[in-house]
Design an enzyme around this catalytic site. Structure first.
Site, PDB file in Angstrom:
ATOM      1  CG  HIS A   6      45.609 -11.685  53.746  1.00  0.00           C
ATOM      2  ND1 HIS A   6      46.315 -12.243  54.787  1.00  0.00           N
ATOM      3  CD2 HIS A   6      45.892 -12.457  52.656  1.00  0.00           C
ATOM      4  CE1 HIS A   6      46.984 -13.310  54.352  1.00  0.00           C
ATOM      5  NE2 HIS A   6      46.740 -13.463  53.076  1.00  0.00           N
ATOM      6  N   GLY A   8      43.115 -19.371  46.459  1.00  0.00           N
ATOM      7  CA  GLY A   8      44.015 -18.733  47.421  1.00  0.00           C
ATOM      8  C   GLY A   8      44.200 -17.239  47.173  1.00  0.00           C
ATOM      9  CG  HIS A   9      46.962 -15.321  49.757  1.00  0.00           C
ATOM     10  ND1 HIS A   9      47.489 -15.135  50.996  1.00  0.00           N
ATOM     11  CD2 HIS A   9      47.717 -16.278  49.185  1.00  0.00           C
ATOM     12  CE1 HIS A   9      48.525 -15.910  51.157  1.00  0.00           C
ATOM     13  NE2 HIS A   9      48.683 -16.623  50.085  1.00  0.00           N
ATOM     14  CG  ASN A  10      47.881 -11.743  46.420  1.00  0.00           C
ATOM     15  OD1 ASN A  10      47.717 -11.982  47.618  1.00  0.00           O
ATOM     16  ND2 ASN A  10      48.152 -10.534  45.967  1.00  0.00           N
TER      17      ASN A  10
END
Lengths: 314, 314, 314
Positions: free
Chosen positions: A187, A228-230
């Protein structure tokens, strides 16, 4: 990295003019010397306007790609992207750069301060906290003991991050090979926490794949929450303990997520929506309403349904 | 410890020939100078072949025990075992032994390295990490800041353990006295993490009572997951955030546990099974299928049931 | 702080005789030089006997207040209280006072010990643990690596707190302004953990707003559990992993909360009640019974209901 080298790593046939690729990016935002990928009909709408230098793509979609973009045909573009992400990952430990720590900030013993870090007036970094490289922390923040803030995170003013929380670790993203193994997606995005945010203890907020996981001004997050991501949390949200937001969940402003609620990811919840404790959100939600249950419905319907279940079946 | 001493601690009458007991073990695997216990019909099937030196057992089952095994009659063998576990517990802090740290490993400042530790080439131990005694860590691992790895844990090659996770703490095991108090079971087993495993942030993986809590090669675990004592996760499983596996859950290979799912423990899930988010598993599951709900059913049935509930009761 | 100053901060008209306010407290327990607040009919029953020096109160309730108590009229007493809580918050880092560490206690390298701390015989503080100011820890305790124990916490004898847990961080309490922003309530209470308590890894226990979050003797708490502010857990409770208790949940003795269960807060659960895994408690529960489901019902009814749902709707 040379495009020819990328093709060699991925075992893709390449006989075009070679060029340099500087980074990976999403199909929507890639530009300049960036490489992107497209593996689903869902993202095909972005192909025509794609400004990436080159794109990893399945044969069935290649005709949709804009002329300027170099086509790299492959069976599994997502897997190719994951394989490459390791090569384009930013260093976890970076070259020594100077820090900019305000003389009115206080760093307690046992805290670790990376390189390229800036910490503004009156902020306090407590023992055992880890501040990674290229992190910036605004004024009047408290970073409590044993908090881990990974590289590239930006924290605004007046933020409180309670003990043992982790901001900016890699998200849970993998591509899958035919033999059943999983290839890690490194990431390269970051986490941005705006002003006046409080984050509880043992909270985990993942960095974005590309771009930013964003916690907007005034939002408050309780203990043991997973972001979570994003994800993008609007201003003044309240996220109660043990809630989990899957990747790319977008909350409007003043959204309330009750305890142990969750979202399925890649969905939007409108301003002032309220999810009762344990609510399981699996699709976009209109703002200004109260929801409950799993599958989710409006709170008033949930009460009705549960009452009828108990009346009819007990 | 002498068997006569054990009987004195437990207030059990003993007039046989004395002998030395070196450790405690389960009825199935005890052998040599080990002591075991049996308190349920369920485990009685192991009694005939039991190779323990002695066994704590209720009077009603004692006739089933193999002749070679010394019988220690008591009302509550599980409680007796818990009381003894403290005496047989391994030391938390052990005598100084030499370490074997590769010159190509990197130990950052503020990390704690115990005694009898081995860390192989190119592995990185970040600030605030605690590496207990007799831990081994393979090549090319990253142990992120403030991770705690307890004594006797074995980590393979290419593993990533994200910040603030805890590997190898004692499981949640207690025996219960008639006065309502609980007696801790000291856990003498360990945790083994095979190659290519990634473990998220703030994950907890408990050590086994005896033997090993096992995370097999290529499995990926998301943030805030709980893995109970004596679980076994097959190769290439994906365990999404906030999932909880109760003790002695056995997953086959490539099992997917959705976010906030859970298992009741002492059960098996077959290869390639997929549990949807929030699924609550309370019995053994056949592999290759998709499941959802609590109580759990096949995913397609869950959709059908929920649709009918909403249609009939809203 | 002078009452006139308080009124200035809150923009409240004040023309009475000035006096000193030393602290904030709940309407039920405020006395002497303390200031309290009342904003709901629910708490109006305490007004007549209220012994606070002054009280923040809405106009409609002011006639119920005892004569001795100075009335401070305002539209939103809870918000006023939140604004003031910052001014009355105890210091996070306090003046140096002497510690009382037993010569038979062991403090490992990398642990942080605050000021005014007492640690009794045979207790062990492991690396990376943070022991805040005015904390007391009894005999024979183990505070595992990277545990954070905040100011004013009291830990009894024979307690075990596993790695990376956080005891005594501020609870999730905010007042809400009309513009949608949230004002933090600084928590001045503490956490008291009685003898023989074991707390798992990555557990979070919040300090009380006023008074005490209390974990009574012999209670055992599994990993990743959340205990909200002002909870009270009776003796010998068992709280299984990933359970969340909202603020002001009162458990009797020997209550069992199954894995991933939760409570809505401000409720009581009777002695020897048993909540099955995933149970969601939203009202007071009689002791001695087994409950399950969300909404919660008796366990036997839950089985019946679920069986009928599956029979009728699959």
């Amino acid at each position: 990295m040379k495009l020819s080298k990328i093709c060699e790593i991925l075992d893709i046939k390449f006989d075009g003019k070679d060029c340099e690729i500087n980074s990976l990016n999403s199909i929507e935002f890639a530009k300049g010397d960036e490489l992107s990928y497209c593996d689903s009909e869902k993202n095909a709408k972005f192909l025509e306007a794609c400004k990436a230098k080159a794109i990893l793509i399945t044969p069935n979609l290649k005709n949709l790609v804009s002329k300027e973009c170099i086509i790299l045909e492959c069976k599994n573009p997502h897997l190719c992207f994951a394989i490459l992400s390791k090569f384009f990952a930013k260093d976890l430990l970076r070259d020594k750069k100077s820090n900019k720590i305000s003389e009115f900030a206080k760093i307690m013993p046992g805290a670790y301060i990376g390189s390229g870090v800036s910490i503004d007036n009156s902020s306090l970094i407590m023992p055992g906290a880890y501040i990674g490289d290229d992190v910036s922390i605004g004024q009047n923040c408290i970073i409590h003991p044993n908090v881990v803030i990974y590289n590239d995170t930006k924290i605004g003013d007046n933020c409180i991050i309670n003990a043992n929380s982790v901001i900016g670790s890699d998200g849970f993203g993998f591509a899958h090979k035919e033999d059943g193994t999983h290839i890690k997606i490194y990431h390269n995005g970051n986490v941005v926490v705006e002003d006046d945010v409080e984050i509880g203890a043992c909270v985990t907020i993942d960095r974005a794949v590309f771009a930013t996981t964003l916690i907007k001004k005034g939002t408050k997050i309780d203990n043991l929450v997973q972001i979570g991501h994003n994800c993008e949390l609007g201003e003044n949200c309240l996220i109660v303990s043990q809630t989990g937001l899957s990747g790319s969940t977008i909350l409007g402003k003043n959204v309330i997520m009750g305890g142990q609620s969750g979202t399925a990811g890649h969905l939007k919840i409108g301003d002032f929506a309220m999810i009762a404790a344990r609510g399981g959100v699996s699709k976009n939600l209109e703002g200004g309403k109260k929801y409950a249950g799993h599958p989710l419905c409006e709170l008033k319907d949930w009460f009705k349904i549960q009452a009828k279940i108990h009346k009819n079946f007990k």
